[in-house]
Motif scaffolding. Sequence first.
Motif, mmCIF file in Angstrom:
data_model
loop_
_atom_site.group_PDB
_atom_site.id
_atom_site.type_symbol
_atom_site.label_atom_id
_atom_site.label_comp_id
_atom_site.label_asym_id
_atom_site.label_seq_id
_atom_site.Cartn_x
_atom_site.Cartn_y
_atom_site.Cartn_z
ATOM 1 N N TYR A 40 0.810 -1.215 0.000
ATOM 2 C CA TYR A 40 0.000 0.000 0.000
ATOM 3 C C TYR A 40 0.846 1.269 0.000
ATOM 4 C CZ TYR A 40 1.071 -0.492 4.994
ATOM 5 O OH TYR A 40 1.717 -0.645 6.196
ATOM 6 N N ALA A 41 2.160 1.142 0.238
ATOM 7 C CA ALA A 41 3.038 2.322 0.267
ATOM 8 C C ALA A 41 3.991 2.365 -0.920
ATOM 9 C CB ALA A 41 3.833 2.348 1.573
ATOM 10 N N LEU A 42 3.836 1.479 -1.891
ATOM 11 C CA LEU A 42 4.755 1.439 -3.024
ATOM 12 C C LEU A 42 4.580 2.622 -3.964
ATOM 13 C CD1 LEU A 42 4.700 -2.355 -3.990
ATOM 14 C CD2 LEU A 42 6.463 -1.101 -2.732
ATOM 15 N N ASP A 43 3.346 3.060 -4.150
ATOM 16 C CA ASP A 43 3.050 4.171 -5.051
ATOM 17 C C ASP A 43 3.509 5.477 -4.403
ATOM 18 O OD1 ASP A 43 1.880 6.240 -6.556
ATOM 19 O OD2 ASP A 43 0.107 5.039 -7.016
ATOM 20 N N GLY A 44 4.264 6.255 -5.150
ATOM 21 C CA GLY A 44 4.778 7.506 -4.620
ATOM 22 C C GLY A 44 3.723 8.538 -4.302
ATOM 23 N N ASN A 45 2.496 8.319 -4.744
ATOM 24 C CA ASN A 45 1.396 9.249 -4.461
ATOM 25 C C ASN A 45 0.450 8.730 -3.374
ATOM 26 O OD1 ASN A 45 2.082 11.246 -6.488
ATOM 27 N ND2 ASN A 45 1.401 9.737 -8.012
ATOM 28 N N ALA A 46 0.813 7.623 -2.755
ATOM 29 C CA ALA A 46 -0.086 6.982 -1.788
ATOM 30 C C ALA A 46 0.063 7.610 -0.407
ATOM 31 C CB ALA A 46 0.198 5.486 -1.726
ATOM 32 N N GLY A 47 -0.418 8.823 -0.273
ATOM 33 C CA GLY A 47 -0.323 9.483 1.019
ATOM 34 C C GLY A 47 -0.678 10.947 0.946
ATOM 35 N N THR A 48 -0.216 11.689 1.940
ATOM 36 C CA THR A 48 -0.508 13.113 2.069
ATOM 37 C C THR A 48 0.789 13.907 2.002
ATOM 38 O OG1 THR A 48 -2.380 12.605 3.506
ATOM 39 C CG2 THR A 48 -1.545 14.863 3.567
ATOM 40 N N GLU A 49 0.792 14.977 1.254
ATOM 41 C CA GLU A 49 1.987 15.808 1.167
ATOM 42 C C GLU A 49 2.164 16.601 2.465
ATOM 43 O OE1 GLU A 49 4.132 19.080 -1.796
ATOM 44 O OE2 GLU A 49 2.206 18.183 -2.337
ATOM 45 N N MET A 50 3.343 16.506 3.037
ATOM 46 C CA MET A 50 3.668 17.221 4.271
ATOM 47 C C MET A 50 5.075 17.790 4.158
ATOM 48 S SD MET A 50 2.283 14.447 7.119
ATOM 49 C CE MET A 50 2.499 15.545 8.527
ATOM 50 N N ASP A 51 5.305 18.949 4.772
ATOM 51 C CA ASP A 51 6.677 19.443 4.815
ATOM 52 C C ASP A 51 7.345 18.949 6.089
ATOM 53 O OD1 ASP A 51 6.007 21.227 6.925
ATOM 54 O OD2 ASP A 51 5.554 22.844 5.521
ATOM 55 N N ILE A 52 8.653 19.172 6.182
ATOM 56 C CA ILE A 52 9.425 18.628 7.296
ATOM 57 C C ILE A 52 8.924 19.172 8.625
ATOM 58 C CG2 ILE A 52 11.722 18.653 8.358
ATOM 59 C CD1 ILE A 52 12.841 18.331 5.483
ATOM 60 N N ARG A 53 8.596 20.434 8.678
ATOM 61 C CA ARG A 53 8.107 21.027 9.925
ATOM 62 C C ARG A 53 6.831 20.322 10.381
ATOM 63 N NH1 ARG A 53 4.121 24.068 11.192
ATOM 64 N NH2 ARG A 53 3.579 24.340 8.993
#
Length: 213
Positions: A40-53
Amino acid sequence: MIVNEIFYSIDGEGLRAGELAVFIRLAGCDLRCSYCDTGYALDGNAGTEMDIREIVEEVKGYGCRNVTLTGGEPLIHEGAQELVETLTQNGFQVNIETNGASPIGQFLFPETIITMDYKCPSSGCEESMLLENLGFLRQQDALKFVVGTAQDLERAQEILEKYRPKAMAYLSPVFGRIEPASIVDFMKEHHMERCRLQLQLHKYIWDPEARGV
Protein backbone atom coordinates in the motif's frame (compact mmCIF):
# COMPACT_ATOMS: atom_id res chain seq x y z
CA MET A 1 7.26 14.65 0.98
CA ILE A 2 4.39 12.23 0.53
CA VAL A 3 3.69 10.60 3.90
CA ASN A 4 1.73 7.37 3.79
CA GLU A 5 1.16 7.23 7.56
CA ILE A 6 2.51 8.30 10.92
CA PHE A 7 1.67 6.08 13.89
CA TYR A 8 2.83 5.02 17.35
CA SER A 9 3.63 1.38 18.03
CA ILE A 10 6.57 -0.93 18.77
CA ASP A 11 9.47 -1.67 16.51
CA GLY A 12 8.74 -5.16 15.23
CA GLU A 13 12.30 -6.01 14.20
CA GLY A 14 15.89 -4.82 14.31
CA LEU A 15 17.97 -3.60 17.24
CA ARG A 16 15.00 -1.89 18.91
CA ALA A 17 12.55 -4.77 18.53
CA GLY A 18 9.88 -4.47 21.20
CA GLU A 19 10.60 -0.81 21.97
CA LEU A 20 7.99 1.90 21.47
CA ALA A 21 8.57 4.14 18.49
CA VAL A 22 6.81 6.66 16.27
CA PHE A 23 6.76 5.47 12.66
CA ILE A 24 7.02 7.80 9.69
CA ARG A 25 6.15 5.82 6.57
CA LEU A 26 7.01 7.66 3.37
CA ALA A 27 5.28 6.67 0.13
CA GLY A 28 7.08 5.24 -2.88
CA CYS A 29 9.68 2.53 -3.45
CA ASP A 30 12.18 1.80 -6.20
CA LEU A 31 12.03 -1.99 -5.70
CA ARG A 32 9.27 -4.56 -6.06
CA CYS A 33 10.21 -7.45 -3.79
CA SER A 34 8.22 -10.65 -4.17
CA TYR A 35 7.34 -10.75 -0.46
CA CYS A 36 6.65 -7.03 0.10
CA ASP A 37 4.27 -6.55 3.03
CA THR A 38 3.71 -2.82 2.58
CA GLY A 39 2.35 -2.82 -0.95
CA TYR A 40 0.00 0.00 0.00
CA ALA A 41 3.04 2.32 0.27
CA LEU A 42 4.76 1.44 -3.02
CA ASP A 43 3.05 4.17 -5.05
CA GLY A 44 4.78 7.51 -4.62
CA ASN A 45 1.40 9.25 -4.46
CA ALA A 46 -0.09 6.98 -1.79
CA GLY A 47 -0.32 9.48 1.02
CA THR A 48 -0.51 13.11 2.07
CA GLU A 49 1.99 15.81 1.17
CA MET A 50 3.67 17.22 4.27
CA ASP A 51 6.68 19.44 4.82
CA ILE A 52 9.42 18.63 7.30
CA ARG A 53 8.11 21.03 9.92
CA GLU A 54 4.66 19.40 9.81
CA ILE A 55 6.14 15.91 10.09
CA VAL A 56 8.31 16.80 13.07
CA GLU A 57 5.47 18.58 14.87
CA GLU A 58 3.20 15.56 14.48
CA VAL A 59 5.94 13.24 15.75
CA LYS A 60 6.49 15.49 18.79
CA GLY A 61 2.85 15.02 19.74
CA TYR A 62 3.42 11.37 20.66
CA GLY A 63 6.05 12.19 23.29
CA CYS A 64 8.34 9.31 22.27
CA ARG A 65 12.08 9.68 21.68
CA ASN A 66 12.38 6.75 19.24
CA VAL A 67 11.48 7.39 15.60
CA THR A 68 11.51 4.81 12.82
CA LEU A 69 11.70 6.21 9.30
CA THR A 70 10.42 3.66 6.83
CA GLY A 71 8.48 3.21 3.61
CA GLY A 72 8.26 2.37 0.84
CA GLU A 73 11.86 3.42 0.64
CA PRO A 74 12.62 6.58 2.62
CA LEU A 75 16.05 7.32 1.13
CA ILE A 76 14.73 7.96 -2.39
CA HIS A 77 12.96 11.10 -1.17
CA GLU A 78 14.42 14.51 -1.81
CA GLY A 79 14.74 16.04 1.63
CA ALA A 80 15.27 12.73 3.47
CA GLN A 81 18.62 13.85 4.82
CA GLU A 82 17.15 17.16 6.01
CA LEU A 83 14.29 15.30 7.71
CA VAL A 84 16.69 13.01 9.57
CA GLU A 85 18.91 15.93 10.58
CA THR A 86 15.91 17.91 11.83
CA LEU A 87 14.62 14.96 13.85
CA THR A 88 18.02 14.38 15.47
CA GLN A 89 18.37 18.10 16.22
CA ASN A 90 15.05 17.86 18.07
CA GLY A 91 16.38 15.06 20.27
CA PHE A 92 14.98 12.03 18.46
CA GLN A 93 16.86 8.77 17.97
CA VAL A 94 16.10 7.78 14.37
CA ASN A 95 16.05 4.22 13.04
CA ILE A 96 16.19 4.33 9.23
CA GLU A 97 14.81 1.24 7.51
CA THR A 98 16.23 1.06 3.99
CA ASN A 99 16.13 -1.52 1.22
CA GLY A 100 19.86 -1.56 0.44
CA ALA A 101 19.50 -0.05 -3.03
CA SER A 102 20.18 3.58 -2.02
CA PRO A 103 23.45 5.07 -0.69
CA ILE A 104 23.52 5.32 3.11
CA GLY A 105 26.74 7.29 3.63
CA GLN A 106 25.06 10.67 4.24
CA PHE A 107 22.80 9.24 6.98
CA LEU A 108 25.47 7.99 9.39
CA PHE A 109 24.78 10.42 12.23
CA PRO A 110 25.60 9.41 15.83
CA GLU A 111 21.86 9.55 16.63
CA THR A 112 20.81 7.21 13.81
CA ILE A 113 20.52 3.49 13.42
CA ILE A 114 20.63 2.15 9.88
CA THR A 115 18.55 -1.01 9.47
CA MET A 116 19.51 -2.12 5.99
CA ASP A 117 18.14 -5.03 4.02
CA TYR A 118 20.17 -7.27 1.80
CA LYS A 119 17.73 -8.60 -0.77
CA CYS A 120 18.25 -12.34 -1.15
CA PRO A 121 17.48 -14.27 -4.38
CA SER A 122 13.81 -15.01 -3.64
CA SER A 123 13.10 -11.26 -3.43
CA GLY A 124 13.75 -10.89 -7.16
CA CYS A 125 15.70 -7.69 -6.44
CA GLU A 126 19.20 -8.83 -5.46
CA GLU A 127 20.73 -7.18 -8.53
CA SER A 128 19.75 -3.78 -7.09
CA MET A 129 21.90 -4.11 -3.96
CA LEU A 130 24.65 -1.51 -3.45
CA LEU A 131 27.38 -3.71 -2.03
CA GLU A 132 29.47 -0.69 -1.02
CA ASN A 133 26.82 0.05 1.63
CA LEU A 134 28.02 -3.00 3.56
CA GLY A 135 31.29 -1.21 4.27
CA PHE A 136 29.50 1.80 5.77
CA LEU A 137 27.51 -0.15 8.35
CA ARG A 138 28.59 0.43 11.96
CA GLN A 139 28.28 -1.63 15.13
CA GLN A 140 25.20 0.43 16.03
CA ASP A 141 23.49 -0.60 12.78
CA ALA A 142 21.63 -3.71 11.63
CA LEU A 143 21.86 -5.81 8.48
CA LYS A 144 18.70 -7.76 7.77
CA PHE A 145 18.30 -10.74 5.46
CA VAL A 146 14.67 -11.58 4.76
CA VAL A 147 14.79 -15.26 3.87
CA GLY A 148 12.18 -17.48 2.28
CA THR A 149 14.23 -20.38 0.91
CA ALA A 150 17.33 -22.44 1.59
CA GLN A 151 19.04 -20.55 -1.23
CA ASP A 152 18.37 -17.29 0.62
CA LEU A 153 20.02 -18.67 3.75
CA GLU A 154 23.06 -19.77 1.77
CA ARG A 155 23.34 -16.34 0.15
CA ALA A 156 23.12 -14.59 3.53
CA GLN A 157 25.95 -16.74 4.83
CA GLU A 158 28.06 -15.98 1.73
CA ILE A 159 27.57 -12.23 2.13
CA LEU A 160 28.47 -12.30 5.82
CA GLU A 161 31.60 -14.38 5.24
CA LYS A 162 32.78 -12.32 2.26
CA TYR A 163 32.14 -8.78 3.54
CA ARG A 164 32.20 -9.26 7.33
CA PRO A 165 30.05 -6.19 8.08
CA LYS A 166 30.36 -4.57 11.50
CA ALA A 167 26.60 -4.41 11.98
CA MET A 168 24.61 -7.07 13.79
CA ALA A 169 23.07 -9.43 11.23
CA TYR A 170 19.51 -10.72 11.41
CA LEU A 171 17.77 -13.56 9.59
CA SER A 172 14.08 -12.80 9.30
CA PRO A 173 11.72 -15.37 7.76
CA VAL A 174 9.24 -14.39 5.10
CA PHE A 175 6.03 -14.74 7.08
CA GLY A 176 4.37 -18.07 6.34
CA ARG A 177 6.95 -19.18 3.77
CA ILE A 178 9.74 -20.79 5.79
CA GLU A 179 9.76 -22.40 9.23
CA PRO A 180 11.83 -20.46 11.80
CA ALA A 181 13.12 -23.78 13.14
CA SER A 182 14.80 -24.51 9.81
CA ILE A 183 16.62 -21.17 10.06
CA VAL A 184 17.88 -22.09 13.52
CA ASP A 185 19.07 -25.45 12.17
CA PHE A 186 20.98 -23.64 9.40
CA MET A 187 22.54 -21.22 11.90
CA LYS A 188 23.68 -24.12 14.10
CA GLU A 189 25.06 -26.10 11.18
CA HIS A 190 27.13 -23.13 9.98
CA HIS A 191 28.02 -21.73 13.41
CA MET A 192 26.50 -18.32 12.69
CA GLU A 193 27.14 -16.86 16.16
CA ARG A 194 27.27 -13.29 14.82
CA CYS A 195 23.74 -13.59 13.49
CA ARG A 196 20.33 -13.51 15.15
CA LEU A 197 17.03 -15.05 14.17
CA GLN A 198 14.30 -12.45 14.35
CA LEU A 199 10.56 -12.85 13.88
CA GLN A 200 8.43 -9.83 12.96
CA LEU A 201 6.78 -9.21 16.32
CA HIS A 202 3.97 -7.09 14.97
CA LYS A 203 2.75 -9.97 12.79
CA TYR A 204 2.34 -12.18 15.84
CA ILE A 205 0.76 -9.54 18.07
CA TRP A 206 -1.71 -8.24 15.47
CA ASP A 207 -3.22 -9.47 12.22
CA PRO A 208 -0.35 -9.88 9.71
CA GLU A 209 -2.22 -7.61 7.30
CA ALA A 210 -2.97 -4.87 9.85
CA ARG A 211 -1.75 -1.34 9.14
CA GLY A 212 -0.67 1.31 11.59
CA VAL A 213 0.68 -1.19 14.11
